[in-house]
Design an enzyme around this catalytic site. Structure first.
Site, PDB file in Angstrom:
ATOM      1  N   THR A 100       0.873  -1.171   0.000  1.00  0.00           N
ATOM      2  CA  THR A 100       0.000   0.000   0.000  1.00  0.00           C
ATOM      3  C   THR A 100       0.910   1.220   0.000  1.00  0.00           C
ATOM      4  O   THR A 100       1.609   1.486   0.976  1.00  0.00           O
ATOM      5  CB  THR A 100      -0.921   0.023   1.229  1.00  0.00           C
ATOM      6  OG1 THR A 100      -1.647  -1.201   1.278  1.00  0.00           O
ATOM      7  CG2 THR A 100      -1.890   1.187   1.154  1.00  0.00           C
ATOM      8  N   LYS A 175      -7.296   1.534  -3.270  1.00  0.00           N
ATOM      9  CA  LYS A 175      -6.898   1.087  -1.922  1.00  0.00           C
ATOM     10  C   LYS A 175      -7.125   2.207  -0.905  1.00  0.00           C
ATOM     11  O   LYS A 175      -7.526   1.955   0.235  1.00  0.00           O
ATOM     12  CB  LYS A 175      -5.431   0.646  -1.934  1.00  0.00           C
ATOM     13  CG  LYS A 175      -4.869   0.247  -0.588  1.00  0.00           C
ATOM     14  CD  LYS A 175      -5.463  -1.029  -0.009  1.00  0.00           C
ATOM     15  CE  LYS A 175      -4.920  -1.280   1.399  1.00  0.00           C
ATOM     16  NZ  LYS A 175      -5.402  -2.508   2.012  1.00  0.00           N
ATOM     17  N   LYS A 243       0.143   5.168   8.210  1.00  0.00           N
ATOM     18  CA  LYS A 243       0.727   5.486   6.891  1.00  0.00           C
ATOM     19  C   LYS A 243      -0.384   5.622   5.846  1.00  0.00           C
ATOM     20  O   LYS A 243      -0.429   6.589   5.087  1.00  0.00           O
ATOM     21  CB  LYS A 243       1.705   4.364   6.509  1.00  0.00           C
ATOM     22  CG  LYS A 243       2.198   4.429   5.087  1.00  0.00           C
ATOM     23  CD  LYS A 243       2.273   3.125   4.310  1.00  0.00           C
ATOM     24  CE  LYS A 243       1.759   1.846   4.782  1.00  0.00           C
ATOM     25  NZ  LYS A 243       1.373   0.851   3.825  1.00  0.00           N
TER      26      LYS A 243
HETATM   27  P1  NAP Z   1       5.303  -6.355   7.383  1.00  0.00           P
HETATM   28  O1  NAP Z   1       4.986  -7.593   8.142  1.00  0.00           O
HETATM   29  O2  NAP Z   1       6.042  -5.251   8.060  1.00  0.00           O
HETATM   30  O3  NAP Z   1       6.082  -6.776   6.059  1.00  0.00           O
HETATM   31  C1  NAP Z   1       6.865  -5.938   5.290  1.00  0.00           C
HETATM   32  C2  NAP Z   1       8.088  -6.737   4.895  1.00  0.00           C
HETATM   33  O4  NAP Z   1       8.846  -5.998   3.945  1.00  0.00           O
HETATM   34  C3  NAP Z   1       9.009  -7.023   6.098  1.00  0.00           C
HETATM   35  O5  NAP Z   1       9.324  -8.408   6.131  1.00  0.00           O
HETATM   36  C4  NAP Z   1      10.216  -6.155   5.804  1.00  0.00           C
HETATM   37  O6  NAP Z   1      11.442  -6.682   6.228  1.00  0.00           O
HETATM   38  C5  NAP Z   1      10.206  -6.113   4.296  1.00  0.00           C
HETATM   39  N1  NAP Z   1      10.939  -4.951   3.799  1.00  0.00           N
HETATM   40  C6  NAP Z   1      10.767  -3.648   4.105  1.00  0.00           C
HETATM   41  N2  NAP Z   1      11.644  -2.885   3.438  1.00  0.00           N
HETATM   42  C7  NAP Z   1      12.387  -3.736   2.702  1.00  0.00           C
HETATM   43  C8  NAP Z   1      13.449  -3.550   1.809  1.00  0.00           C
HETATM   44  N3  NAP Z   1      13.944  -2.336   1.545  1.00  0.00           N
HETATM   45  N4  NAP Z   1      13.975  -4.653   1.236  1.00  0.00           N
HETATM   46  C9  NAP Z   1      13.494  -5.879   1.505  1.00  0.00           C
HETATM   47  N5  NAP Z   1      12.483  -6.119   2.335  1.00  0.00           N
HETATM   48  C10 NAP Z   1      11.924  -5.045   2.922  1.00  0.00           C
HETATM   49  O7  NAP Z   1       3.958  -5.717   6.813  1.00  0.00           O
HETATM   50  P2  NAP Z   1       2.673  -6.435   6.162  1.00  0.00           P
HETATM   51  O8  NAP Z   1       1.588  -6.482   7.153  1.00  0.00           O
HETATM   52  O9  NAP Z   1       3.084  -7.658   5.443  1.00  0.00           O
HETATM   53  O10 NAP Z   1       2.247  -5.309   5.109  1.00  0.00           O
HETATM   54  C11 NAP Z   1       2.965  -5.117   3.904  1.00  0.00           C
HETATM   55  C12 NAP Z   1       2.272  -4.016   3.099  1.00  0.00           C
HETATM   56  O11 NAP Z   1       0.945  -4.431   2.791  1.00  0.00           O
HETATM   57  C13 NAP Z   1       2.140  -2.684   3.833  1.00  0.00           C
HETATM   58  O12 NAP Z   1       2.256  -1.634   2.911  1.00  0.00           O
HETATM   59  C14 NAP Z   1       0.726  -2.749   4.407  1.00  0.00           C
HETATM   60  O13 NAP Z   1       0.178  -1.456   4.599  1.00  0.00           O
HETATM   61  C15 NAP Z   1       0.011  -3.509   3.297  1.00  0.00           C
HETATM   62  N6  NAP Z   1      -1.175  -4.294   3.706  1.00  0.00           N
HETATM   63  C16 NAP Z   1      -1.190  -4.986   4.883  1.00  0.00           C
HETATM   64  C17 NAP Z   1      -2.327  -5.726   5.222  1.00  0.00           C
HETATM   65  C18 NAP Z   1      -2.401  -6.514   6.517  1.00  0.00           C
HETATM   66  O14 NAP Z   1      -3.523  -6.832   6.943  1.00  0.00           O
HETATM   67  N7  NAP Z   1      -1.287  -6.852   7.141  1.00  0.00           N
HETATM   68  C19 NAP Z   1      -3.421  -5.749   4.366  1.00  0.00           C
HETATM   69  C20 NAP Z   1      -3.352  -5.076   3.166  1.00  0.00           C
HETATM   70  C21 NAP Z   1      -2.230  -4.342   2.853  1.00  0.00           C
HETATM   71  P3  NAP Z   1      11.798  -6.925   7.775  1.00  0.00           P
HETATM   72  O15 NAP Z   1      11.398  -8.350   7.995  1.00  0.00           O
HETATM   73  O16 NAP Z   1      13.255  -6.699   7.866  1.00  0.00           O
HETATM   74  O17 NAP Z   1      10.999  -5.927   8.563  1.00  0.00           O
END
Ligand code: NAP
Length: 292
Positions: A100, A175, A243
């Site tokens: 997102t 979104k 965010k």
């Molecule tokens: P998350 O658990 O924080 O996952 C993000 C992942 O990306 C982490 O594993 C992080 O690494 C990795 N990352 C960040 N920067 C990076 C980089 N420069 N290079 C390589 N890897 C990198 O978050 P999430 O819940 O999966 O959400 C991911 C995205 O989807 C967000 O934008 C969120 O707003 C969106 N989203 C989430 C949901 C939900 O319900 N969770 C639903 C829809 C959309 P680390 O392991 O080192 O932190």
């Protein structure tokens, strides 16, 4: 046009790990990268290949999917001159950003992709951690329509609904509309539970009954039971929702819109983050009333 066999996946967090796992199970050759490499361990044990940079992922894969945290992470993963996707990609490949992020960044990625002969989609999702695991996501796509058509069979493996909306940035705009909706459903869920508890009602009975009536929402169905179990794990991080609400309000401002209910939700979630809940799930909003 050749069938896609090799998929690169960057970002193995709550959402990305589950989606990547499902693609691996579906039989794709999967190349993975994450900032914290250990999050890929179980995928590698199941046959995924871990590579050291987004550039190497782009070199190895026909389709590259990114699902990182913030727009700044997206910029780093695509545009880093030495190790980014665009430093290693060749023409004819497809990139999909499922993070997102901002419509503006989606357009910047699409512009650079076009220069390199690459097709790009912004394809954020809704459906939460449960949707990612159960392959019931909703995908909102913008960008190259040809890319959308080519990856439709892959989207159908991870989502119950995938819709193309138009040029680059359109998926992110949809979104944002979704998040404006979630702002309302999460504040509503919190306040109705606070009210019901103060009135001495059985909260499980209230949730069960309301879920059959006009106040039912996805938030009520999925996060109501988690609150009653005092499960405040993410799910969907408070910090990510903040965010998203900031992006939505920025975009609204550019269109000369004022969204007072969304502004109110952002203020509540910022208060929650100030109390130390930024890494909890969005259902922890109820803590503003119920405290510790
Ligand atoms: P998350 O658990 O924080 O996952 C993000 C992942 O990306 C982490 O594993 C992080 O690494 C990795 N990352 C960040 N920067 C990076 C980089 N420069 N290079 C390589 N890897 C990198 O978050 P999430 O819940 O999966 O959400 C991911 C995205 O989807 C967000 O934008 C969120 O707003 C969106 N989203 C989430 C949901 C939900 O319900 N969770 C639903 C829809 C959309 P680390 O392991 O080192 O932190």
């Amino acid at each position: 046009m050749t069938e896609i066999k090799r998929i690169g996946f960057i970002g193995l967090g709550v959402m990305g790990h589950a989606i990547a796992d499902n693609l691996l199970t579906a039989g794709y050759e999967l190349y993975v990268y994450n900032r914290t490499a250990s999050k890929a361990d179980d995928l590698v044990a199941k046959g995924a290949h871990y590579l050291a940079t987004p550039r190497q992922i782009a070199e190895a894969s026909e389709l590259i999917i990114t699902m990182v945290g913030y727009p700044t992470d997206v910029t780093a993963v695509y545009f880093n001159e030495a190790s980014g996707i665009f430093s290693g990609i060749s023409s004819g490949k497809i990139v999909i950003d499922m993070t997102t992020s901002t419509p503006t960044l989606a357009k910047e990625i699409a512009t650079q992709a076009t220069t390199l002969g690459v097709l790009a989609l912004d394809a954020p999702v809704s459906g939460g951690d449960i949707g990612a695991k159960n392959r019931t996501l909703t995908i909102m796509a913008g960008g190259d329509q040809l890319a959308f058509e080519r990856v439709a069979p892959i989207f159908s493996l991870i989502a119950k609904k995938a819709q193309y909306f138009g040029p680059a940035g359109s998926g992110q705009h949809v979104k944002m509309a979704n998040q404006i909706g979630i702002a309302g459903t999460m504040t509503a869920l919190s306040e109705l539970l606070v009210y019901a508890q103060a009135a001495g009602l059985s909260l499980s009975a209230v949730l069960e009954t309301l879920s059959a009536g006009g106040a039912n929402t996805w938030s009520l169905d999925n996060y109501g039971p988690r609150i009653l179990k005092a499960d405040y794990s993410p799910g969907f991080f408070v910090k990510h929702f903040i965010k998203d609400l900031k992006i939505a309000l920025d975009e609204a401002q550019k269109m000369n819109l004022t969204l007072p209910a969304t502004q109110g939700a952002l203020a509540l979630y910022e208060t929650l983050a100030d109390k130390g809940y930024q890494d909890a799930g969005t259902q922890s909003l109820i803590k503003l009333w119920w405290g510790e």
